[in-house]
Design a protein around this motif. Sequence first.
Motif, mmCIF file in Angstrom:
data_model
loop_
_atom_site.group_PDB
_atom_site.id
_atom_site.type_symbol
_atom_site.label_atom_id
_atom_site.label_comp_id
_atom_site.label_asym_id
_atom_site.label_seq_id
_atom_site.Cartn_x
_atom_site.Cartn_y
_atom_site.Cartn_z
ATOM 1 N N MET A 1 43.140 34.284 42.518
ATOM 2 C CA MET A 1 43.244 33.944 43.916
ATOM 3 C C MET A 1 44.176 34.909 44.645
ATOM 4 N N ALA A 2 45.190 35.455 43.922
ATOM 5 C CA ALA A 2 46.136 36.375 44.536
ATOM 6 C C ALA A 2 45.500 37.737 44.779
ATOM 7 N N ASP A 3 44.410 38.055 44.055
ATOM 8 C CA ASP A 3 43.746 39.334 44.224
ATOM 9 C C ASP A 3 42.855 39.371 45.466
ATOM 10 N N GLN A 4 42.596 38.221 46.055
ATOM 11 C CA GLN A 4 41.742 38.168 47.228
ATOM 12 C C GLN A 4 42.468 38.794 48.417
ATOM 13 N N ARG A 5 41.829 39.759 49.030
ATOM 14 C CA ARG A 5 42.444 40.494 50.138
ATOM 15 C C ARG A 5 42.067 39.838 51.459
ATOM 16 N N VAL A 6 43.023 39.761 52.340
ATOM 17 C CA VAL A 6 42.793 39.181 53.659
ATOM 18 C C VAL A 6 42.276 40.276 54.575
ATOM 19 N N GLN A 7 41.201 39.997 55.263
ATOM 20 C CA GLN A 7 40.630 40.936 56.205
ATOM 21 C C GLN A 7 40.992 40.520 57.628
ATOM 22 N N THR A 8 40.899 41.454 58.538
ATOM 23 C CA THR A 8 41.237 41.179 59.930
ATOM 24 C C THR A 8 40.281 40.159 60.525
ATOM 25 N N CYS A 9 38.996 40.210 60.146
ATOM 26 C CA CYS A 9 38.016 39.266 60.687
ATOM 27 C C CYS A 9 38.258 37.838 60.207
ATOM 28 N N ASP A 10 39.028 37.665 59.119
ATOM 29 C CA ASP A 10 39.364 36.328 58.640
ATOM 30 C C ASP A 10 40.408 35.660 59.528
ATOM 31 N N VAL A 11 41.246 36.451 60.186
ATOM 32 C CA VAL A 11 42.347 35.908 60.977
ATOM 33 C C VAL A 11 42.048 35.978 62.481
#
Length: 121
Positions: A1-11
């Motif tokens: 779960m920590a390897d999942q990268r947050v993208q700008t479109c998610d926020v």
Amino acid sequence: MADQRVQTCDVYRTDPNLPSRFNNPDCFSGYSQKKSHPLYRTSNQTYGSKKPTVHEMQTQFKGTSRQFSEVMLHSGMYRDDGFNVSLDRARVTISTSTQKNRVDLRYYHHCVNQCHDGNKG
């Protein structure tokens, strides 16, 4: 779960034509590789050494037209072919030995003229 990268479109709501580099802030590399002494570190160096986050990325991208640049690439840079009528005021430098020879020659010429003028009288 920590390897999942947050993208700008998610926020944030992003433009559908947003380039992928702005949607993935983790693709930027090369930050904080060179460490400098804390005494000489500036605030810009501190700010620039941190990787961007999704909160600092662009949500829309408006590219500009390269029409003017393309025309300039084909035609080349401007070159002034006008007639140059200005005076050249550059001074020519000569070597020190040549200057010394001129001074010696003037001194010799001055002495010879005085000796000849003194004998006439």
